[in-house]
Design a protein around this motif. Structure first.
Motif, PDB file in Angstrom:
ATOM      1  N   GLY A  11      -2.008   2.797  27.449  1.00  0.00           N
ATOM      2  CA  GLY A  11      -2.394   3.866  26.539  1.00  0.00           C
ATOM      3  C   GLY A  11      -3.787   3.646  25.972  1.00  0.00           C
ATOM      4  N   ILE A  12      -4.117   2.407  25.635  1.00  0.00           N
ATOM      5  CA  ILE A  12      -5.449   2.086  25.117  1.00  0.00           C
ATOM      6  C   ILE A  12      -6.511   2.316  26.186  1.00  0.00           C
ATOM      7  CG2 ILE A  12      -6.916   0.206  24.273  1.00  0.00           C
ATOM      8  CD1 ILE A  12      -4.411  -0.969  22.931  1.00  0.00           C
TER       9      ILE A  12
ATOM     10  N   ARG B  13     -12.259   9.369  25.951  1.00  0.00           N
ATOM     11  CA  ARG B  13     -13.344   9.544  24.986  1.00  0.00           C
ATOM     12  C   ARG B  13     -14.642   8.878  25.446  1.00  0.00           C
ATOM     13  NH1 ARG B  13      -8.436   9.557  22.525  1.00  0.00           N
ATOM     14  NH2 ARG B  13      -8.154  11.139  20.881  1.00  0.00           N
TER      15      ARG B  13
ATOM     16  N   ASN C  55      -7.052   5.938  26.541  1.00  0.00           N
ATOM     17  CA  ASN C  55      -7.754   6.420  25.351  1.00  0.00           C
ATOM     18  C   ASN C  55      -9.261   6.222  25.505  1.00  0.00           C
ATOM     19  OD1 ASN C  55      -8.847   6.695  22.664  1.00  0.00           O
ATOM     20  ND2 ASN C  55      -6.798   6.341  21.842  1.00  0.00           N
TER      21      ASN C  55
ATOM     22  N   ASP D 280      -8.757   8.422  18.096  1.00  0.00           N
ATOM     23  CA  ASP D 280      -9.890   7.756  18.744  1.00  0.00           C
ATOM     24  C   ASP D 280      -9.699   6.239  18.672  1.00  0.00           C
ATOM     25  OD1 ASP D 280     -12.446   6.713  19.473  1.00  0.00           O
ATOM     26  OD2 ASP D 280     -13.389   8.590  18.854  1.00  0.00           O
ATOM     27  N   TYR D 281      -9.923   5.561  19.789  1.00  0.00           N
ATOM     28  CA  TYR D 281      -9.745   4.105  19.822  1.00  0.00           C
ATOM     29  C   TYR D 281     -10.685   3.380  18.860  1.00  0.00           C
ATOM     30  CZ  TYR D 281     -13.973   3.788  22.742  1.00  0.00           C
ATOM     31  OH  TYR D 281     -15.260   3.862  23.220  1.00  0.00           O
TER      32      TYR D 281
ATOM     33  N   ILE E 226      -4.316  15.378  20.316  1.00  0.00           N
ATOM     34  CA  ILE E 226      -5.070  15.335  21.563  1.00  0.00           C
ATOM     35  C   ILE E 226      -5.789  16.666  21.775  1.00  0.00           C
ATOM     36  CG2 ILE E 226      -4.962  14.944  24.044  1.00  0.00           C
ATOM     37  CD1 ILE E 226      -2.419  13.379  23.632  1.00  0.00           C
TER      38      ILE E 226
ATOM     39  N   ILE F 243      -0.884   6.796  20.984  1.00  0.00           N
ATOM     40  CA  ILE F 243      -2.185   6.134  21.079  1.00  0.00           C
ATOM     41  C   ILE F 243      -3.277   7.111  21.482  1.00  0.00           C
ATOM     42  CG2 ILE F 243      -3.496   4.398  22.380  1.00  0.00           C
ATOM     43  CD1 ILE F 243      -0.884   2.761  22.478  1.00  0.00           C
ATOM     44  N   LEU F 244      -2.960   8.042  22.377  1.00  0.00           N
ATOM     45  CA  LEU F 244      -3.948   9.015  22.827  1.00  0.00           C
ATOM     46  C   LEU F 244      -4.321  10.016  21.735  1.00  0.00           C
ATOM     47  CD1 LEU F 244      -2.720   9.882  26.450  1.00  0.00           C
ATOM     48  CD2 LEU F 244      -4.470   8.253  25.750  1.00  0.00           C
ATOM     49  N   SER F 245      -3.521  10.101  20.676  1.00  0.00           N
ATOM     50  CA  SER F 245      -3.742  11.109  19.643  1.00  0.00           C
ATOM     51  C   SER F 245      -4.871  10.772  18.677  1.00  0.00           C
ATOM     52  CB  SER F 245      -2.447  11.345  18.853  1.00  0.00           C
ATOM     53  OG  SER F 245      -2.113  10.200  18.094  1.00  0.00           O
TER      54      SER F 245
ATOM     55  N   ILE G 258      -8.067  12.748  31.101  1.00  0.00           N
ATOM     56  CA  ILE G 258      -7.118  11.660  31.381  1.00  0.00           C
ATOM     57  C   ILE G 258      -7.250  11.226  32.843  1.00  0.00           C
ATOM     58  CG2 ILE G 258      -4.661  11.107  31.661  1.00  0.00           C
ATOM     59  CD1 ILE G 258      -4.058  12.704  29.199  1.00  0.00           C
TER      60      ILE G 258
END
Length: 369
Positions: free
Chosen positions: A355-356, A363, A359, A66-67, A5, A62-64, A13
């Motif tokens: 989390g998604i 971004r 995310n 890129d989606y 992150i 999940i945040l770590s 966030i």
């Protein structure tokens, strides 16, 4: 694809959404403790707290990344999800306890794959719709999309799991609607659904038909099929405005209210905290949905927007279906209340969904070259 992150991203966030989730999860643990007073309360509370902690870890994982990574591996996600559903049909367990084989057990560990498959299919559907958004109103394109999502829906319906199948229908409609599907297709789908009701009725299992008949007239069998919903209504009504007080509910402590820590936790909450407490809970859910919609609106691309809106429609369906079910406004679907009901698999899947969403929000302005 970089993992970890970035500090600048961390500042983006949506802390308002994070705060709502923390409040709901904390409140849920307290309600589970109250609902299981006549059971092994410590064990249930420990499991619920563990589920929340594991969910928080999942959110950070999940945040770590890129989606957009999901776009690259969506086929793998789709295949793995369908394989899991096929394994459930072949080796699933749970019919003795829940009336359907929906669980996979490995040693002492068990989980319900459909909870995770919902998230996976939202990812896959968002990608497919994004790839075909320019031709979304073409019959061949629409047929391809519906066939794509229809296969896992069929596997879940066969289990049988009508509630999850309905959730699939809701988020599929939501993503297609946001993508700009013409209203004539939506209206035609509604008409087809209405005319197909007799055929759907013939395809339902006996217990599913019973749930619908009980929904229409629970007083017909007050000590049998109608018992759940009647006791739920009594619990909700007895709460009045202020409620009986936390840990002081009578309806569930004496065993009248079934599934009080899972499907009917809203009834138990309303009995103890009254209209005021249930109203605050509903407001929190409305704020949660609003934050998600706002994140979708500001997403940096259509894939992110479809992803967040699919999750928003799914969570909204669970909230509405559960609360309406406890009040007798919908048939009993067996859907728990997000972030409140007891259940490790359901809690973890909802945390992954959040989390998604976070995310995508983090971004929203970041562009990778």
């Amino acid at each position: 694809m970089k993992f970890g992150i970035d500090t600048k991203l961390f500042k983006k966030i949506d802390w308002g959404l994070v705060f709502i989730i923390i409040v709901l999860c904390t409140w849920g643990v307290i309600m589970v403790a109250s609902a299981t007073r006549d059971l092994d309360s410590a064990r249930y509370v420990k499991t619920q707290i563990s589920s929340v902690v594991v969910g928080i870890v999942a959110v950070f994982i999940i945040l770590s990344f890129d989606y957009k990574l999901f776009e690259k591996i969506y086929i793998h996600i789709y295949v793995i999800s369908n394989v899991l559903l096929i394994i459930v049909l072949l080796f699933g367990q749970g019919k003795e306890q829940w009336g359907a084989d929906r669980w996979i057990r490995i040693g002492g560990f068990g989980f319900q794959p459909s909870d995770f498959v919902k998230i996976a299919m939202i990812i896959c559907l968002a990608k497919v719709v994004d790839d075909h958004k320019k031709y979304i109103d073409y019959i061949p394109t629409l047929g391809k999309i519906l066939a794509f999502i229809g296969f896992p829906m069929l596997l879940i319906l066969i289990q049988p799991d009508l509630g999850t199948t309905l959730a699939f229908g809701v988020f599929t409609f939501g993503i297609l609607f946001i993508a700009g599907l013409k209203y004539k297709y939506i209206l035609n789908s509604i008409m087809i659904g209405i005319f197909s009701l007799p055929f759907l009725w013939m395809g339902l299992k006996d217990y599913q038909k019973s749930r619908i008949m009980v929904f229409l007239n629970p007083e017909e069998d007050p000590t049998g099929s109608g018992y759940h919903i009647l006791q739920s209504k009594i619990a909700i009504g007895s709460g009045e405005f202020w409620g009986s007080g936390i840990f002081k509910g009578i309806q569930h402590i004496h065993g009248f209210l079934p599934e009080k820590h899972t499907d009917f936790i809203f009834s138990m909450l309303t009995e103890e905290l009254g209209f005021l407490g249930s109203g605050i809970l509903i407001l929190l859910y409305l704020f949660l949905i609003y934050r998600c919609i706002n994140i979708a609106r500001n997403a940096r691309d259509d894939f992110g927007k479809y992803l967040v809106m699919g999750i928003t429609f799914m969570i909204s369906f669970h909230i509405i279906a559960n609360i309406a079910m406890t009040m007798g406004l919908m048939p009993i679907t067996g859907k728990p209340l997000p972030f409140m009901s007891y259940g490790g698999t359901f809690m973890l899947s909802n945390m992954i969904a959040v989390g998604i969403v976070l995310n995508v929000n983090m971004r929203r302005d970041k562009i990778n070259f």
